[in-house]
Scaffold this motif. Sequence first.
Motif, PDB file in Angstrom:
ATOM      1  N   THR A  59       0.846  -1.194   0.000  1.00 62.98           N
ATOM      2  CA  THR A  59       0.000   0.000   0.000  1.00 62.98           C
ATOM      3  C   THR A  59       0.879   1.241   0.000  1.00 62.98           C
ATOM      4  N   LYS A  60       0.299   2.334  -0.460  1.00 60.92           N
ATOM      5  CA  LYS A  60       1.027   3.600  -0.473  1.00 60.92           C
ATOM      6  C   LYS A  60       1.379   4.027   0.942  1.00 60.92           C
ATOM      7  N   GLU A  61       0.430   3.798   1.873  1.00 58.03           N
ATOM      8  CA  GLU A  61       0.669   4.190   3.262  1.00 58.03           C
ATOM      9  C   GLU A  61       1.818   3.401   3.864  1.00 58.03           C
ATOM     10  N   THR A 106       5.241   4.629   2.794  1.00 57.97           N
ATOM     11  CA  THR A 106       5.713   5.913   3.320  1.00 57.97           C
ATOM     12  C   THR A 106       6.261   5.787   4.737  1.00 57.97           C
ATOM     13  N   GLN A 108      -2.317   0.658   9.502  1.00 55.82           N
ATOM     14  CA  GLN A 108      -2.288   0.419   8.062  1.00 55.82           C
ATOM     15  C   GLN A 108      -3.589   0.920   7.448  1.00 55.82           C
ATOM     16  N   ALA A 109      -3.500   1.849   6.515  1.00 54.41           N
ATOM     17  CA  ALA A 109      -4.695   2.373   5.859  1.00 54.41           C
ATOM     18  C   ALA A 109      -5.105   1.452   4.709  1.00 54.41           C
ATOM     19  N   GLU A 145      -5.826   0.204   1.030  1.00 54.57           N
ATOM     20  CA  GLU A 145      -5.072   0.435  -0.195  1.00 54.57           C
ATOM     21  C   GLU A 145      -5.850   1.364  -1.111  1.00 54.57           C
TER      22      GLU A 145
END
Length: 310
Positions: A203-205, A208, A272-273, A275
Amino acid sequence: MLPSAEVLDDLCSRFILNVPAEELGSFEKLMFLVEQAHWFYEDYYRDRDTRLSSMPLKAFMGLIFQHCPGLAPFAAQRDAIHAQFTAFKQSVPVMGAILLEPNLEKVLLVRGFQAAASWGFPRGKVSKDETDAECAVREVREETGFDIRPLLVEGDCIEMHIGQQRSKLFIITGVDERTHFAPLVRGEIGGFAWHLLADLPATKEAATLAYHTPDGSRHKFYMVWPYVKQLRHWVRQRRRQGGGVAAGKPVAAKALANADPAPAWLARGAEQAQEGAVTTHVQAPPEPGQAWLKFCFNREDILRHLPAVR
């Protein structure tokens, strides 16, 4: 120390003045020549003289524009020109490959040359009249020294659009972990490493977050995560078909479907957010042949102002 007038004369002569006139007919083509001059300066001139300053492309553009009277009128618009060129490059299709070892558990990643560079898959921009597969073969060979041509299957790939850029990564299996990788180009690749697919962020989160190894080194996977979910799905499908595992070696017991998208050494407890879609907002590139910002370059005018490097 900034490059001398002699160095700038040589760079202009090599990459701008002695090219076919049509290469100066559109601004994007000329900017690619300026970029090549920048790479040559960083890779060769600075290697020969360590006193010379390293500089980003935008700063280098300013020097070249100021030095060449034929380009001098555009020096004041350097920032706008750089922004337009960056947007254009983000629209050029990118091809590369995902290299997996025989058990399909580890994937090869390359790291950029700078100390703070991210990890990613070997890939690069398509050249004129080049097919997707031809570009992938060329880019992987330039960045790793490895020829994927005998292992490439056209249908085994992940293709997506990130912003306005189309990208395709061919999935290459059966690569021996003991393979010696070495780039054929200078100043682009700073390292190679096999990474567990189960440990890569999906995931993008997650990408990062600060990924740290026990020795305190920080790792970034910004250009990896968009492909991880599809790659895991592809691996699951291949395992169901009974392919991709070296003879005599059992399939890993850990199911990739249930793998944690964050590395095992990432501090637990990070939220974790969900996706999300990959989005990149860039200014629309010009149509083919359309000059940016209505710029027009005259090769004869450039030559006339630089008689010393004819």
